[in-house]
Design a protein around this motif. Structure first.
Motif, PDB file in Angstrom:
ATOM      1  N   LEU A 105       0.830  -1.212   0.000  1.00  0.00           N
ATOM      2  CA  LEU A 105       0.000   0.000   0.000  1.00  0.00           C
ATOM      3  C   LEU A 105       0.863   1.260   0.000  1.00  0.00           C
ATOM      4  CD1 LEU A 105      -2.842  -1.112   2.447  1.00  0.00           C
ATOM      5  CD2 LEU A 105      -2.999  -0.801  -0.045  1.00  0.00           C
ATOM      6  N   LEU A 111       2.040   1.766  -3.540  1.00  0.00           N
ATOM      7  CA  LEU A 111       0.966   2.306  -4.380  1.00  0.00           C
ATOM      8  C   LEU A 111       0.754   3.801  -4.118  1.00  0.00           C
ATOM      9  CD1 LEU A 111      -1.601  -0.645  -4.257  1.00  0.00           C
ATOM     10  CD2 LEU A 111      -0.235   0.099  -6.222  1.00  0.00           C
ATOM     11  N   GLU A 112       0.834   4.204  -2.858  1.00  0.00           N
ATOM     12  CA  GLU A 112       0.714   5.630  -2.520  1.00  0.00           C
ATOM     13  C   GLU A 112       1.838   6.440  -3.155  1.00  0.00           C
ATOM     14  OE1 GLU A 112       0.431   6.299   1.708  1.00  0.00           O
ATOM     15  OE2 GLU A 112      -1.239   4.893   1.902  1.00  0.00           O
ATOM     16  N   GLU A 118       1.209   7.045  -6.717  1.00  0.00           N
ATOM     17  CA  GLU A 118       0.129   8.013  -6.930  1.00  0.00           C
ATOM     18  C   GLU A 118       0.611   9.458  -6.833  1.00  0.00           C
ATOM     19  OE1 GLU A 118      -3.139   7.830  -7.723  1.00  0.00           O
ATOM     20  OE2 GLU A 118      -2.971   5.662  -7.998  1.00  0.00           O
ATOM     21  N   ALA A 163       9.106   3.398  -5.000  1.00  0.00           N
ATOM     22  CA  ALA A 163       8.161   2.300  -4.768  1.00  0.00           C
ATOM     23  C   ALA A 163       8.896   0.962  -4.677  1.00  0.00           C
ATOM     24  CB  ALA A 163       7.108   2.265  -5.870  1.00  0.00           C
ATOM     25  N   LEU A 213      -1.330  -7.701  -3.941  1.00  0.00           N
ATOM     26  CA  LEU A 213      -0.771  -6.349  -3.929  1.00  0.00           C
ATOM     27  C   LEU A 213       0.471  -6.200  -4.789  1.00  0.00           C
ATOM     28  CD1 LEU A 213      -1.295  -4.934  -0.348  1.00  0.00           C
ATOM     29  CD2 LEU A 213      -1.984  -3.909  -2.494  1.00  0.00           C
ATOM     30  N   GLN A 257      -0.474  -5.728  -8.256  1.00  0.00           N
ATOM     31  CA  GLN A 257      -1.065  -4.389  -8.372  1.00  0.00           C
ATOM     32  C   GLN A 257       0.018  -3.321  -8.470  1.00  0.00           C
ATOM     33  OE1 GLN A 257      -4.166  -3.293  -5.543  1.00  0.00           O
ATOM     34  NE2 GLN A 257      -4.719  -5.445  -5.355  1.00  0.00           N
ATOM     35  N   VAL A 258       1.088  -3.494  -7.693  1.00  0.00           N
ATOM     36  CA  VAL A 258       2.200  -2.542  -7.743  1.00  0.00           C
ATOM     37  C   VAL A 258       2.831  -2.570  -9.133  1.00  0.00           C
ATOM     38  CG1 VAL A 258       4.505  -1.982  -6.842  1.00  0.00           C
ATOM     39  CG2 VAL A 258       2.656  -2.572  -5.259  1.00  0.00           C
ATOM     40  N   LYS A 291       0.595  -0.810 -11.509  1.00  0.00           N
ATOM     41  CA  LYS A 291       0.628   0.636 -11.281  1.00  0.00           C
ATOM     42  C   LYS A 291       1.914   1.233 -11.846  1.00  0.00           C
ATOM     43  CE  LYS A 291      -1.065   4.425  -9.716  1.00  0.00           C
ATOM     44  NZ  LYS A 291      -2.264   5.020 -10.283  1.00  0.00           N
TER      45      LYS A 291
END
Length: 179
Positions: free
Chosen positions: A62, A65-66, A69, A82, A118, A121-122, A125
């Motif tokens: 998480l 991911l932040e 962003e 990241a 996750l 997902q990373v 992203k």
């Protein structure tokens, strides 16, 4: 069952002694809790370790991911930050422990058995950030670039002798791939 203690400290204890030789009491001392409270909450060392791995992986996923962003840094810096969050910051822990490889292997087994999504997902992203920032990249090329950077970061974490060496290697790779 959420833990409310420093999972990185707990993992440090497992890295120091290895899974078999680490006791719940060792972990309890490191995180400032009683052995009884950990046994009451988790029931066994195996359950404690699995929960720590799951929750820690979720936390760092998480965070990554932040970071991705954030629009304040350039694309390459966001991607490197990241990757550092999910992989790089653990290099010295793994390298300074004779049990580092054992923990990585056990951690990956835990993650594959619980099916956490996750890390994929990373990677997706990272690919999205590349596509968004580089007009010359197709979605497929960006996904390939993300896969290469992620895989290289994992490989470096297992082969370098220090965090500085990891940082140099992943920065060189990002410079080559992202320009």
């Amino acid at each position: 069952m959420k833990t409310n203690f420093d999972k990185k400290k707990a993992l440090g204890v497992f890295a120091q002694y290895g899974f078999r030789k680490t006791s719940v009491g060792d972990v309890a001392n490191a995180v400032g809790l009683s052995r009884q409270s950990l046994y009451k909450k988790f029931g066994s060392k195996e359950e404690l370790f699995q929960t720590i791995i799951e929750e820690y992986s979720e936390e760092i996923g998480l965070q990554a991911l932040e970071i991705l962003e954030e629009k304040s840094d350039d694309t390459k810096s966001r991607i490197l930050s990241a990757l550092d969050t999910i992989i790089g910051q653990h290099v010295d822990l793994m390298r300074n422990s004779v049990h580092g490889a054992e923990l990585v292997r056990m951690g990956e087994q835990v993650m594959s058995s619980v099916g956490k999504g996750l890390m994929p997902q990373v990677m997706l992203k990272i690919a999205y950030v590349i596509t968004e920032s580089y007009d010359d990249r197709t979605k497929e090329q960006a996904e390939d670039d993300a896969f290469i950077l992620f895989t290289l970061a994992k490989g470096l974490s297992l082969t370098v002798s220090s965090y500085a060496e990891y940082k140099d290697g992943i920065t060189r790779a990002a410079d080559r791939i992202l320009g």
